[in-house]
Design an enzyme around this catalytic site. Structure first.
Site, short mmCIF file in Angstrom:
data_model
loop_
_atom_site.label_atom_id
_atom_site.label_comp_id
_atom_site.label_asym_id
_atom_site.label_seq_id
_atom_site.Cartn_x
_atom_site.Cartn_y
_atom_site.Cartn_z
N TYR A 70 0.84 -1.21 0.00
CA TYR A 70 0.00 0.00 0.00
C TYR A 70 0.87 1.25 0.00
O TYR A 70 0.70 2.15 -0.84
CB TYR A 70 -0.91 -0.03 1.23
CG TYR A 70 -1.85 1.15 1.32
CD1 TYR A 70 -3.05 1.18 0.61
CD2 TYR A 70 -1.55 2.26 2.13
CE1 TYR A 70 -3.92 2.26 0.69
CE2 TYR A 70 -2.42 3.34 2.22
CZ TYR A 70 -3.61 3.33 1.49
OH TYR A 70 -4.46 4.41 1.58
N LYS A 99 1.12 4.05 -3.01
CA LYS A 99 0.68 5.45 -2.83
C LYS A 99 1.84 6.43 -3.11
O LYS A 99 1.60 7.54 -3.61
CB LYS A 99 0.11 5.66 -1.41
CG LYS A 99 -1.22 4.92 -1.19
CD LYS A 99 -2.32 5.45 -2.11
CE LYS A 99 -3.67 4.82 -1.82
NZ LYS A 99 -4.75 5.34 -2.65
#
Ligand SMILES: NC(=O)c1ccc[n+]([C@@H]2O[C@H](COP(=O)([O-])OP(=O)(O)OC[C@H]3O[C@@H](n4cnc5c(N)ncnc54)[C@H](O)[C@@H]3O)[C@@H](O)[C@H]2O)c1
Length: 457
Positions: free
Chosen positions: A363, A367
């Site tokens: 994640y 990002k």
């Protein structure tokens, strides 16, 4: 009062008493102008006062010099003569969205002058003059008729107020405070530039409006995307709510519809190129263009890095970065051909810091990729009218963080947030409107961090 889906509706009926007419006119006005502060310097019917208080927000108030009809907590009764009250309020710098005065009282012009010179009628505020002279009264020779005409003439001659006398026998005259920066007459000693006149003739709040714009929001079926959809719609845009879960998208589109916002729900898995193409083509076919692309859908799976499978890595990247790129490219092509567009990607505070103690390598990395993609597209496309920015929320209270694994961590996170609370989705709404609006046209490739200060600690 009638109701529609539990919402109270006000409706005009055929009653024609003066009191009822007065209430009808004022009800329509408060619905249009949504005042927060009202100044009442003349007597109004108990019905009208009750209605005004009903429409005021919880933190709103009605300041009155008159006898209070009821123990209504939004009413503030001021002591003293009207002149004393006005001078006191002006000294406090008080401003009102709506002011009521009576043209036939003693000294109404004096009150009007005090209100205007004390700047107590805020911009776009409305002044309602009761018992204003009507054309049939203009020839009248009694004292009240003269006073009323004199008062109406003063307001008519005041360039700061746009006015209308209602074509009815209820004798109400309405004025709206306007900015003298909008006048076409040259103003002595004033620098008449974009700062004074407003860029393109529009004040800053108008420049944030998105009237007539076409937007889509991916992951709009819940959480942050739902709040973005509402915000863009409230600011005036038509909004396509795109989500893998069509039922959720439809529920949000219906919410928007109930608020008078043009909206449509679309099912799509943004990690699939064909789905994204279908959505973009359908929006252009229906609404002719895409002005605002809000690429917000994202997923987060937690695992220690040594245990992260390639499947988990690919799944995360397929949605958060590859899928987001597919959306940017598809919407970007439409926008480049239009020569205008705003792309707003949802990144995360995890692009800057390593949130802990939960483990989320894929994640965080995806990002960070969203930020670099945003910077690159933002610089590549700006000279063709397409701005690309991203928003990086801190920890937001949405279903994404309500998993059993993450729930116990909330206390720990709170200790890391200077603001002392998690973000609510509503904390992010103004940012998406700003980035979607022409007010942010010089901003591109920016990562707008909204994290209650967490990334600074
Ligand atoms: N919640 C947070 O704390 C937080 C913090 C920073 C960033 N974000 C980011 O904000 C965005 C929204 O997060 P949220 O908290 O609202 O999430 P959420 O899980 O509450 O909602 C995400 C929505 O996206 C939809 N979705 C998921 N995968 C999709 C796909 N492949 N195609 C289309 N729709 C898909 C889901 O059905 C869901 O309706 C995400 O990108 C997330 O990474 C969230």
């Amino acid at each position: 009062m009638e109701t529609f889906q539990g919402v109270k509706l006000w409706k005009a009926d055929c009653e024609s008493t003066m009191e009822h007419k007065e209430k009808q006119v004022y009800t329509m006005l408060v619905q249009l102008t949504r005042p927060r502060k009202i100044l009442q310097l003349c007597s109004l019917s108990t019905e009208s006062i009750g209605m005004l208080c009903d429409y005021l927000p919880d933190d709103g108030c009605l300041v009155t010099s008159d006898i209070c009809p009821a123990k209504e907590k939004k009413i503030q009764k001021r002591k003293g003569t009207k002149e004393e009250i006005l001078k006191e309020l002006a000294a406090l710098g008080e401003q009102y969205d709506m002011v009521f005065i009576d043209a036939t009282e003693e000294n109404p012009i004096n009150y009007y002058n005090l209100i205007m010179s004390g700047n107590m009628l805020r911009m776009n505020g409305v002044i309602c003059v009761q018992n204003a002279s009507t054309s049939s009264q203009e020839g009248i020779d009694d004292e009240t008729g003269f006073m009323s005409k004199e008062m109406t003439d003063v307001i008519k001659a005041d360039a700061r107020v746009e006015q209308v006398k209602l074509p009815s026998n209820c004798g109400i005259f309405i004025g709206r405070r306007i900015s003298l920066s909008q006048t076409s007459h040259p103003l002595k000693g004033i620098v008449e530039d974009d700062v004074f006149r407003g860029f393109g003739g529009h004040g800053i709040l108008d420049r944030l409006r998105l009237d007539g714009k076409v937007a889509y929001v991916t992951g709009g079926g819940q959480g942050i995307g739902r709040a973005f959809g509402h915000a863009l719609g409230e600011a005036g845009a038509k909004v396509a709510i795109v989500d893998m879960d069509l039922e959720k998208a439809e529920a949000v589109a219906h919410e928007l519809h109930l608020k008078g916002i043009n909206s449509v729900a679309m099912a799509a898995d943004i990690s699939k190129e064909e789905d994204v193409k279908r959505v973009v083509d359908a929006i252009v076919a229906n609404w002719g263009r895409i002005d605002i692309a809000c690429n917000n859908a994202g997923i987060n799976m937690n695992s220690a890095s040594e245990d992260t499978t390639l499947e988990e890595w690919d799944k995360t990247f397929n949605v958060n970065l590859r899928g987001l790129f597919i959306c940017c490219q598809a919407a970007g092509r439409v926008m480049l051909s239009q020569g205008y567009g705003k792309i707003i990607n949802t990144a995360s505070m995890a692009s800057l810091i390593v949130p802990h103690p939960q483990k989320q390598l894929a994640y965080n990395t995806s990002k960070a990729g969203v930020v670099k993609l945003t910077q690159t597209l933002g610089t590549e496309w700006i000279d063709r009218g397409v701005r690309v920015n991203c928003i990086s929320p801190g920890i937001v209270d949405t279903p994404l963080i309500h998993s059993e694994a993450l729930k116990p961590l909330v206390k720990r996170w709170l200790a890391d947030i200077p603001a002392g609370r998690l973000a609510q989705v509503t904390d992010l709404q103004a940012a998406v409107v700003y980035l979607a609006s022409e007010a942010s046209d010089y901003m591109t490739g920016h990562n707008l961090v909204i994290d209650g200060g967490q990334s600074l600690w």
